[in-house]
Design an enzyme around this catalytic site. Structure first.
Site, PDB file in Angstrom:
ATOM      1  CD  GLU A  33      30.127   6.350 -24.355  1.00 54.38           C
ATOM      2  OE1 GLU A  33      29.178   7.382 -23.834  1.00 54.38           O
ATOM      3  OE2 GLU A  33      30.628   6.108 -24.240  1.00 54.38           O
ATOM      4  CB  CYS A 236      34.862   6.897 -23.212  1.00 55.98           C
ATOM      5  SG  CYS A 236      35.079   8.522 -21.464  1.00 55.98           S
ATOM      6  CG  ASN A 360      33.951  11.906 -26.213  1.00 54.93           C
ATOM      7  OD1 ASN A 360      33.377  12.378 -25.883  1.00 54.93           O
ATOM      8  ND2 ASN A 360      34.790  10.273 -25.039  1.00 54.93           N
ATOM      9  CD  GLU A 361      34.401  13.271 -21.437  1.00 59.04           C
ATOM     10  OE1 GLU A 361      35.916  12.515 -20.917  1.00 59.04           O
ATOM     11  OE2 GLU A 361      33.349  13.547 -21.294  1.00 59.04           O
TER      12      GLU A 361
HETATM   13  O1  AHR Z   1      28.641   9.763 -20.672  1.00 58.69           O
HETATM   14  C1  AHR Z   1      29.118   8.999 -20.473  1.00 58.69           C
HETATM   15  C2  AHR Z   1      30.300   9.374 -20.226  1.00 58.69           C
HETATM   16  O2  AHR Z   1      30.695  10.638 -19.811  1.00 58.69           O
HETATM   17  C3  AHR Z   1      31.080   8.893 -21.967  1.00 58.69           C
HETATM   18  O3  AHR Z   1      31.464   8.301 -22.563  1.00 58.69           O
HETATM   19  C4  AHR Z   1      32.290  10.175 -21.811  1.00 58.69           C
HETATM   20  O4  AHR Z   1      32.618  10.965 -23.035  1.00 58.69           O
HETATM   21  C5  AHR Z   1      31.799  11.431 -20.164  1.00 58.69           C
HETATM   22  O5  AHR Z   1      32.831  11.281 -20.059  1.00 58.69           O
END
Ligand code: AHR
Length: 815
Positions: A33, A236, A360-361
């Site tokens: 990321e 994120c 994602n989440e």
């Molecule tokens: O890895 C950091 C963050 O942690 C990521 O962006 C998110 O998916 C999680 O909350």
């Protein structure tokens, strides 16, 4: 002296003849990321910062189009450096620099790079730009790599000719010296006005020599993990801060100047130079399956701007088409509309996309369900060959997690993504959770996990948790530690797997654990029986309790009227704060009132008994967060903290704290703390039950029942291709253990290749070499001395390696 008791032998018995259980071939991968400056200024090898003059306040309030640039007026030159959006190079790239020289001696501009520009003697650098001569005779530009003080030129070239249209010009500079902190300058050769855009300085020495490629040493460190897959671009970052900030894959391919740049949810800039093409190429170069994650049609629920919002109904068809186009772009023939773009970029062969993360989440709301379903239905209809990965929200428990599982089952989503950033102890306590998973339901992808620490304790807990995944490799299909990369001075998240600066790469203990696992994966989990394994020390009843008051970061508060006693009894006043242990200087004590910031007064042995309660009145006077109340439980291993107004004053929640590392207990209440208001706070601890009341309202009610930690874990796998059996042992206890190995069916095995990582629990490092590295040797007999605090991998050849098939798998499933 008492007689030393003979060391207890632990027997590890592995039936190498058993069919075993098929392990996912994609079990251990990596997750990239763009966080911690992982992409621009990190893995992406571009050396010029803000090369397209697209930085702005959306990235960071103080940033603007000329951030990282400055005007040069040397040796009598004079001029100006401004920014324009008139007649841009491309609408996706609206700003360009305007360099005006008002003297015969040309003015110039200089870029500071990302914390400087590192160059090496004898290495070649491609310098390139788009330029247009708007006025005058400055028909060429001189490009120089020079020292920070400008005293020394390391190499130079000329770019031109320039005329009234945007022209792309390239040249090569070879640096004569090594300089970790150089600068790039561009100087006009005469008076006039030149427009400039996409000014790039790129090392030719990239990973695998790819143009527009990756920093060789960092990419190599990732490659050396031998990840089975690479998930990207987030996190994120993928679903974004508001709908406009979603990461849209189609905007990140094609010519660099046509890619739409974006602010980064982690508060900097995304040039998109590292876009989908480069991600896919990297995956191919390291033999990892690409696992892109597209937004599930909703942005991040934590977005400051909007919260979770769905793409408007009328735009969803176009969005779904964009997701389908990704599959064609990656896998379609070179003469298909999207496949042609891939081919034009230099890759006529398909990339072989097999997995696609959707979301994602995300909070599992009706909006999410609707948007996800539309994307999922379309993928099922048009690309049933793609394995879709759904999401379980941000945690390992709670409403989203439960709804996420139910939704995935309902829709038959093949894989779901769970995230678990946890304390080392949580990982040990939960190593058995996969044993209970529904074997018929969706597979699990642990897309982000880690132990909240880059120390020995954390690394060994991860080693053990990965053993647990491997034992359950029939349902735990994929896993990737997070985050992967973090740059020195730009680290925003702890811990991380690999730290770096412009010239160094530092791998962590956690990295070594990942690598030991990935280099020693197998295709089949074999049955293992362990006799005499060390156990966690017994938990004691604790009837003396500590209380500490304090605040969240950068917050000041006052506390008064502390009462305590047994639950159910009338509470009595606690000793005044003069009798508490105070942090020198940071807290002001006035009898019954304490005022300050951070960790505050501590009352040790405040109350006795297996149930207790305490109350305190608290008022925030200033700052970004709220209160933190710390207190002990009724057993020796339980400590808690109640955070009110944590997470930038967005939430209130209860945490357990192990080895100084907090884990959430139950769900967060999305309420903060108001400044200037007095709150009555009350905590009750009764056996394993913890209740927290704010102004009489019960906010948290938790029965803190936990599994016993598995402190010593073993797995055994077969690597059929190599004809090997591999035994892994994580010993998180301080005690050395003598392990006798009994490999039934491999009695003729003459020994083991052994790799051992031994590390003290508190040994940590970040910007420097890891405090321990794996040691390789040969074990010639069946008895292995396993050190305390260690992770051991033993590999041996067996004559009984059996092919894996659904008929032979113990759990009846094959991959
Ligand atoms: O890895 C950091 C963050 O942690 C990521 O962006 C998110 O998916 C999680 O909350």
């Amino acid at each position: 002296m008492p007689d030393a008791s003979p060391p207890v032998e632990t027997v590890v018995e592995v039936d190498t003849r058993a069919p075993g259980t098929a392990i996912s071939p994609d079990l251990f991968g990596a997750f990239f990321e763009d966080l911690n400056y992982a992409a621009d200024g990190g893995l992406y090898a571009e050396l010029v910062q803000n090369r397209s003059f697209e930085y702005g306040p959306a990235d960071r309030p103080e940033w603007h189009s000329l951030t990282a640039w400055e005007l040069l007026e040397r040796d009598g030159a004079a001029g100006s450096l401004t920014v324009s959006t008139d007649d841009p190079l491309h609408p996706a790239n609206p700003h360009h620099a305007v360099l005006t020289s008002t003297t015969n001696k040309g003015a110039g501009l200089r870029n500071e790079g990302f914390d400087g520009i590192p160059v090496r003697a004898g290495e070649a650098y491609d310098v390139s730009l788009f330029a247009r001569l708007a006025e005058g005779t400055a028909g060429r530009l001189v490009a120089r790599i020079e020292s920070r003080d400008g005293e020394r030129v390391h190499g130079q070239t000329e770019l031109g000719p320039l005329d009234g249209s945007w022209r792309h010009r390239t040249a090569v500079i070879t640096s004569e010296v090594t300089d970790p902190d150089a600068r790039l300058t561009l100087t006009a050769t005469g008076p006039g006005t030149v427009h400039l855009d996409l000014v790039s300085l790129f090392p030719q020495n990239t990973f695998k020599g790819r143009r527009n490629g990756l920093r060789a040493d960092l990419a190599q460190a990732i490659a050396d993990l031998k990840p089975k897959f690479l998930r990207f671009p987030g996190g994120c970052l993928a679903h974004g801060q508001g709908l406009g900030n979603m990461y849209r894959w189609s905007e990140t391919v094609g010519p660099l100047h046509e890619r739409r740049q974006q602010f980064n949810i982690w508060h900097y800039h995304q040039s998109m130079g590292l876009g989908y093409y480069e991600y896919f190429q990297f995956c191919e170069d390291i033999g990892a399956k690409p696992v892109p994650v597209v937004p599930a049609g909703v942005c991040c629920q934590n977005s400051d701007v909007t919260g979770q919002v769905g793409i408007p109904d009328e735009e969803m068809d176009a969005y779904v088409a964009e997701v389908l186009a990704l599959v064609q772009w990656a896998n379609g023939p070179a003469d298909s509309p999207w496949g042609a773009l891939r081919a034009a970029a230099g890759h006529p062969e398909p990339f072989g996309l097999a997995y696609l993360g959707v979301g994602n989440e995300d909070a599992i709301t009706d909006t999410f369900r609707d948007r996800f379903s539309r994307i999922h239905d379309a993928l099922r209809e048009h690309h049933p060959e793609i394995t879709v990965i759904g999401t379980l929200g941000p945690a390992t428990v709670g409403e989203d997690w439960e709804k996420g599982w139910a939704f995935a089952r309902e829709r038959n989503v093949p894989v779901v993504d769970e995230h678990s950033y946890k304390s080392p102890r949580w990982l040990l306590e939960n190593s058995r959770r996969f044993d209970r998973m529904d074997r018929e339901g969706p597979h699990l992808y642990i897309g982000e996990y880690g132990s909240w620490r880059n120390d020995g304790r954390g690394a060994l807990a991860e080693a053990l948790y990965m053993i647990a995944m491997e034992r359950n490799g029939d349902v735990v299909r994929m896993a990737s530690y997070a985050p992967l990369l973090a740059k020195r001075d730009h680290t925003q998240w702890l811990p991380d797997l690999i730290y770096f600066d412009n010239t160094n790469v530092w791998t962590t203990l956690n990295y070594h654990v990942q690598q030991m696992h990935s280099l020693n994966s197998g295709d089949t989990a074999l049955p293992v029986t362990v006799t005499g394994a060390p156990q966690a020390p017994a938990v004691q009843v604790s009837d003396r309790h500590d209380i500490r008051i304090g605040t969240g970061s950068d917050t000041r508060a006052e506390f008064t009227d502390v009462l305590f006693g047994a639950v159910g009894d009338e509470l009595v006043p606690a000793p005044d704060f003069h009798n508490w242990d105070t942090q020198a200087g940071t807290w002001g004590i006035d009898g019954a009132t304490a005022a300050g910031s951070g960790a505050g007064p501590l009352l040790t042995d405040a109350v006795r008994g297996t149930s207790y309660a305490f109350c305190v009145r608290a008022r925030k006077t200033d700052g970004a967060e709220g209160f933190v109340l710390c207190f002990t439980g009724t057993t020796s291993d339980r400590r808690y903290q109640w955070r009110l107004g944590g997470w930038d004053n967005r939430a209130t929640w209860l945490q357990r704290v192990d080895d100084g590392v907090p884990d959430d207990l139950g769900e967060r209440v999305l309420e903060g703390v108001e400044s200037g208001r007095w709150y009555d706070l009350r905590v009750e601890v009764d056996g394993l039950r913890v209740r927290c009341f704010r102004d009489g309202e019960l906010l948290h009610d938790v029965e803190d029942v936990r599994p016993d930690p598995e402190v010593f874990a073993v797995s055994a796998v077969r690597d059929s291709a190599a004809g090997h059996v591999i035994v892994k042992i994580a010993n998180t206890t301080p005690d050395p253990v003598t392990v006798r190995l009994r490999l039934i069916g491999a009695e003729g095995a003459t020994g083991y290749d052994r790799t051992t990582l031994t590390v003290s629990p508190d040994a940590a490092s970040r910007y420097g070499p890891a405090p321990a590295v794996p040691v390789h040797d040969r074990l010639t007999g069946p008895v292995c001395a396993v050190p305390g605090h260690s992770f051991t991998v033993l590999r041996t050849r067996t004559r009984h390696s059996m092919p894996v098939s659904s008929e032979t798998s113990d759990r009846g499933r094959a991959w």
